[in-house]
Design a protein around this motif. Structure first.
Motif, mmCIF file in Angstrom:
data_model
loop_
_atom_site.group_PDB
_atom_site.id
_atom_site.type_symbol
_atom_site.label_atom_id
_atom_site.label_comp_id
_atom_site.label_asym_id
_atom_site.label_seq_id
_atom_site.Cartn_x
_atom_site.Cartn_y
_atom_site.Cartn_z
ATOM 1 N N ARG A 1 16.164 37.316 21.001
ATOM 2 C CA ARG A 1 16.712 38.266 21.676
ATOM 3 C C ARG A 1 17.908 38.879 21.301
ATOM 4 N NH1 ARG A 1 16.322 35.445 27.785
ATOM 5 N NH2 ARG A 1 14.008 35.733 28.104
ATOM 6 N N SER A 2 18.584 37.923 20.450
ATOM 7 C CA SER A 2 19.798 38.555 19.902
ATOM 8 C C SER A 2 19.567 39.718 18.565
ATOM 9 C CB SER A 2 20.671 37.169 19.328
ATOM 10 O OG SER A 2 21.781 37.646 18.889
ATOM 11 N N SER B 1 13.961 27.309 23.286
ATOM 12 C CA SER B 1 15.464 28.042 23.771
ATOM 13 C C SER B 1 15.838 28.649 22.514
ATOM 14 C CB SER B 1 16.070 27.065 24.674
ATOM 15 O OG SER B 1 16.501 25.968 23.845
ATOM 16 N N SER B 2 15.705 27.911 21.657
ATOM 17 C CA SER B 2 16.525 28.335 20.186
ATOM 18 C C SER B 2 15.982 29.658 19.790
ATOM 19 C CB SER B 2 16.716 27.378 19.110
ATOM 20 O OG SER B 2 17.437 26.268 19.643
ATOM 21 N N LEU C 1 14.000 31.713 21.403
ATOM 22 C CA LEU C 1 14.114 32.827 22.225
ATOM 23 C C LEU C 1 15.467 33.510 22.078
ATOM 24 C CD1 LEU C 1 12.626 34.492 24.277
ATOM 25 C CD2 LEU C 1 13.395 32.922 25.912
ATOM 26 N N ALA C 2 16.329 32.761 22.054
ATOM 27 C CA ALA C 2 17.774 33.085 22.145
ATOM 28 C C ALA C 2 18.004 33.990 20.838
ATOM 29 C CB ALA C 2 18.682 32.071 22.157
ATOM 30 N N VAL C 3 17.508 33.476 19.586
ATOM 31 C CA VAL C 3 17.765 34.257 18.487
ATOM 32 C C VAL C 3 16.825 35.545 18.399
ATOM 33 C CG1 VAL C 3 17.473 34.012 15.773
ATOM 34 C CG2 VAL C 3 18.214 32.073 16.989
ATOM 35 N N ARG D 1 23.922 32.665 17.829
ATOM 36 C CA ARG D 1 23.353 32.178 18.920
ATOM 37 C C ARG D 1 23.217 30.767 18.890
ATOM 38 N NH1 ARG D 1 23.901 34.461 22.783
ATOM 39 N NH2 ARG D 1 22.032 33.632 23.819
ATOM 40 N N VAL D 2 22.904 30.050 17.631
ATOM 41 C CA VAL D 2 22.928 28.573 17.385
ATOM 42 C C VAL D 2 23.741 28.250 16.324
ATOM 43 C CG1 VAL D 2 20.343 28.600 17.986
ATOM 44 C CG2 VAL D 2 20.933 29.115 15.471
#
Length: 96
Positions: A41-42, A34-35, A37-39, A82-83
């Motif tokens: 995408r951002s 999840s980390s 993927l979030a980074v 994001r993180v």
């Protein structure tokens, strides 16, 4: 205490330990995925597709070659939004 009662107690703790170990491994994989993927995408949404993202545990590693120092800093800042910024490890290079 009889031997059967000792075996039952020991096996209960062994099973609990194995289940805990398996659950912890699954949680680590979910957090890493999840980390990352979030980074990713951002960074893509910000037009920073040259940056690569790799997660290892709670650490998020950024690699790649940034066109400018400003874009390298933007990538680190975007990932940090994001993180937790303390989890972002910068291994990027800047073009000469």
């Amino acid at each position: 205490m009889r031997l059967s009662s000792l075996v039952l107690t020991a096996s209960t703790f062994a099973i609990a330990a194995a289940l805990s170990f398996a659950a912890a491994g699954g949680v680590v994989n979910v957090i890493e995925d999840s980390s990352e993927l979030a980074v990713r995408r951002s960074l893509d949404d910000s037009g920073l597709s040259w940056a690569e993202v790799h997660a290892d545990g709670l650490q998020v590693y950024l690699t790649g070659t940034a066109p400018t120092e400003a874009l390298r800093f933007k990538a680190v800042s975007t990932a940090g939004s994001r993180v937790d910024a303390a989890r972002v490890i910068d291994h990027m290079q800047v073009k000469d």
